[in-house]
Design a protein around this motif. Structure first.
Motif, PDB file in Angstrom:
ATOM      1  N   LYS A 132       4.392  -3.184  -3.284  1.00 21.21           N
ATOM      2  CA  LYS A 132       2.988  -3.104  -3.673  1.00 21.21           C
ATOM      3  C   LYS A 132       2.748  -1.702  -4.211  1.00 21.21           C
ATOM      4  N   PRO A 133       1.843  -1.532  -5.159  1.00 21.05           N
ATOM      5  CA  PRO A 133       1.577  -0.196  -5.694  1.00 21.05           C
ATOM      6  C   PRO A 133       1.065   0.749  -4.613  1.00 21.05           C
ATOM      7  N   THR A 134       1.531   1.990  -4.670  1.00 22.31           N
ATOM      8  CA  THR A 134       1.124   3.010  -3.710  1.00 22.31           C
ATOM      9  C   THR A 134       0.579   4.223  -4.457  1.00 22.31           C
ATOM     10  N   ILE A 135      -0.450   4.829  -3.890  1.00 24.04           N
ATOM     11  CA  ILE A 135      -1.073   6.008  -4.489  1.00 24.04           C
ATOM     12  C   ILE A 135      -1.150   7.104  -3.434  1.00 24.04           C
ATOM     13  N   ALA A 136      -0.607   8.274  -3.742  1.00 20.39           N
ATOM     14  CA  ALA A 136      -0.780   9.435  -2.868  1.00 20.39           C
ATOM     15  C   ALA A 136      -2.071  10.142  -3.268  1.00 20.39           C
ATOM     16  N   ALA A 228      -7.508   2.464  -7.342  1.00 18.19           N
ATOM     17  CA  ALA A 228      -6.868   1.431  -6.514  1.00 18.19           C
ATOM     18  C   ALA A 228      -7.521   0.076  -6.728  1.00 18.19           C
ATOM     19  N   ALA A 229      -8.850   0.044  -6.838  1.00 23.29           N
ATOM     20  CA  ALA A 229      -9.566  -1.224  -7.050  1.00 23.29           C
ATOM     21  C   ALA A 229      -9.187  -1.860  -8.379  1.00 23.29           C
ATOM     22  N   LYS A 230      -9.023  -1.060  -9.416  1.00 25.33           N
ATOM     23  CA  LYS A 230      -8.616  -1.596 -10.721  1.00 25.33           C
ATOM     24  C   LYS A 230      -7.215  -2.188 -10.650  1.00 25.33           C
ATOM     25  N   ILE A 231      -6.309  -1.489  -9.952  1.00 32.23           N
ATOM     26  CA  ILE A 231      -4.950  -2.011  -9.803  1.00 32.23           C
ATOM     27  C   ILE A 231      -4.953  -3.285  -8.977  1.00 32.23           C
ATOM     28  N   ALA A 232      -5.791  -3.324  -7.929  1.00 28.60           N
ATOM     29  CA  ALA A 232      -5.849  -4.496  -7.042  1.00 28.60           C
ATOM     30  C   ALA A 232      -6.304  -5.752  -7.777  1.00 28.60           C
ATOM     31  N   ALA A 233      -6.950  -5.600  -8.924  1.00 29.06           N
ATOM     32  CA  ALA A 233      -7.395  -6.760  -9.698  1.00 29.06           C
ATOM     33  C   ALA A 233      -6.262  -7.392 -10.502  1.00 29.06           C
ATOM     34  N   MET A 234      -5.123  -6.724 -10.571  1.00 32.32           N
ATOM     35  CA  MET A 234      -3.970  -7.239 -11.319  1.00 32.32           C
ATOM     36  C   MET A 234      -3.199  -8.263 -10.483  1.00 32.32           C
ATOM     37  N   PRO A 235      -2.407  -9.146 -11.119  1.00 33.97           N
ATOM     38  CA  PRO A 235      -1.613 -10.131 -10.371  1.00 33.97           C
ATOM     39  C   PRO A 235      -0.571  -9.444  -9.487  1.00 33.97           C
ATOM     40  N   LEU A 237       2.391 -10.391  -8.258  1.00 35.19           N
ATOM     41  CA  LEU A 237       3.782 -10.459  -8.691  1.00 35.19           C
ATOM     42  C   LEU A 237       4.017  -9.580  -9.917  1.00 35.19           C
ATOM     43  N   GLY A 238       3.050  -9.558 -10.826  1.00 38.88           N
ATOM     44  CA  GLY A 238       3.186  -8.708 -11.999  1.00 38.88           C
ATOM     45  C   GLY A 238       3.313  -7.246 -11.622  1.00 38.88           C
ATOM     46  N   LEU A 239       2.529  -6.815 -10.643  1.00 35.34           N
ATOM     47  CA  LEU A 239       2.616  -5.439 -10.172  1.00 35.34           C
ATOM     48  C   LEU A 239       3.973  -5.168  -9.533  1.00 35.34           C
ATOM     49  N   LEU A 241       6.879  -6.731  -9.972  1.00 35.32           N
ATOM     50  CA  LEU A 241       7.977  -6.740 -10.938  1.00 35.32           C
ATOM     51  C   LEU A 241       7.965  -5.493 -11.812  1.00 35.32           C
ATOM     52  N   THR A 242       6.782  -5.026 -12.168  1.00 33.66           N
ATOM     53  CA  THR A 242       6.675  -3.806 -12.970  1.00 33.66           C
ATOM     54  C   THR A 242       7.196  -2.605 -12.191  1.00 33.66           C
ATOM     55  N   LYS A 243       6.793  -2.519 -10.925  1.00 28.28           N
ATOM     56  CA  LYS A 243       7.282  -1.426 -10.075  1.00 28.28           C
ATOM     57  C   LYS A 243       8.794  -1.497  -9.931  1.00 28.28           C
ATOM     58  N   GLN A 244       9.321  -2.684  -9.703  1.00 30.00           N
ATOM     59  CA  GLN A 244      10.763  -2.854  -9.542  1.00 30.00           C
ATOM     60  C   GLN A 244      11.504  -2.442 -10.811  1.00 30.00           C
ATOM     61  N   ALA A 245      10.963  -2.805 -11.965  1.00 27.05           N
ATOM     62  CA  ALA A 245      11.609  -2.464 -13.236  1.00 27.05           C
ATOM     63  C   ALA A 245      11.698  -0.955 -13.428  1.00 27.05           C
TER      64      ALA A 245
END
Length: 315
Positions: A132-136, A228-235, A237-239, A241-245
């Motif tokens: 899952k996306p993480t923000i410091a 964070a709220a804007k990112i949370a609106a994204m799918p 799995l898409g998030l 897979l993008t992070k993994q890539a």
């Protein structure tokens, strides 16, 4: 509820205190994991490291959580590893999260090598791979081990009064255990960062591409949560897979293998220090590092001005 968790409230959002040193809150798809040792500028002992691991596990297991924010309570994000507070627990056993064995009864260099494989390198690598996306969210000091925590996150938002520093070359050690310096900064800037051990202000960290946003201190919380709220609106799995890539691309550029190599050099330095001086840190403790930092800052800044953290920032 797992051992060590104390539930405070759980109505529309969950709010927990984990092992007394980390708080965990969830609201509208965003989990906030906060280090809570402000009296020691969030210096990381093992208790805190294992508590962070529990909090990240909660966030990963909760399908309602889409994004994770890592924060530090108080004046500073993190002073780094705990090398001198009353809560220093390097000799204490904890329930391990990897297959590495307990370090506390091991001789010589094996003591720190086994411990840091678990609590530093191993945990940081696993946290980098959180699906899952993480923000410091960084304010004030982000020093040494604090860099490791910020660098494992996908994004870094920092206040305009924050600074970044890895001063451990003073100890004869080539940077912190999670050695990402040449990926967070270009190689020549990484050398400057380590050779001089000076504080890098937020503005320069932004110029170097190490942080995503520099914002006023009073707006840090709001801007980070909006992102964070804007990112949370994204799918989801898409998030993932993008992070993994992108993480895989970094590893293909040598990030993981560089880390393995430097981890070995780091521990050679510990053993060398102990052989020469009788101390794994080359005779430095939290107070000595803080004093060295104060002298350095005094030489860098006009008289009477300092953005310094207190005694345990330079661990």
């Amino acid at each position: 509820m797992s051992e060590g968790f104390v539930q405070q409230s759980a109505e529309h959002s969950s709010e927990l205190v984990i092992d007394e040193v980390v708080t965990y809150k969830v609201r509208e798809g965003v989990a906030v994991v906060s280090m809570s040792r402000p009296e020691y500028n969030n210096a990381q002992n093992s208790q805190m490291t294992y508590a962070l691991d529990k909090a990240f596990r909660l966030a990963c297991d909760d399908d309602e959580v889409k994004v994770i924010i890592l924060a530090g309570e108080g004046k500073h994000f993190s002073a780094g590893h705990d090398i001198g507070t009353p809560g220093r627990d390097v000799d204490k056993s904890f329930e391990r999260t990897s297959l590495w064995y307990d370090h506390t009864n091991k001789p010589g260099g094996e003591f720190l090598y086994a411990r840091e494989q678990e609590v530093y390198l191993g945990m940081c690598r696993r946290w980098r791979e959180i699906p899952k996306p993480t923000i410091a969210m960084v304010q004030g000091a982000c020093v040494a081990g604090g860099l490791m925590l910020a660098w494992v996150c996908d994004l870094i938002v920092c206040s305009d009064d924050s600074f970044f520093q890895d001063p451990v070359v003073r100890m004869g050690i080539p940077g912190v255990e999670y050695f990402a310096h040449v990926h967070e900064l270009n190689p020549r800037i990484a050398k400057e960062f380590l050779f001089l051990g000076e504080r890098m202000p937020a503005a320069r960290a932004y110029e170097m591409g190490m942080v995503n946003r520099v914002v006023p201190r009073e707006a840090l919380l709001e801007i980070t949560h909006t992102m964070a709220a804007k990112i949370a609106a994204m799918p989801r799995l898409g998030l993932q897979l993008t992070k993994q890539a992108i993480n895989n691309a970094e590893d293909l550029m040598g990030k993981r293998s560089t880390m393995d190599m430097v981890f070995g050099l780091h521990h050679f330095a510990h053993v060398h220090n102990e052989s020469v001086s009788g101390d794994k840190l080359g005779g430095f403790d939290a107070k000595a590092m803080a004093n060295a930092n104060k002298k350095q800052v005094a030489g860098q800044e006009p008289k009477g001005k300092s953005n310094g953290a207190s005694a345990r920032e330079a661990s």
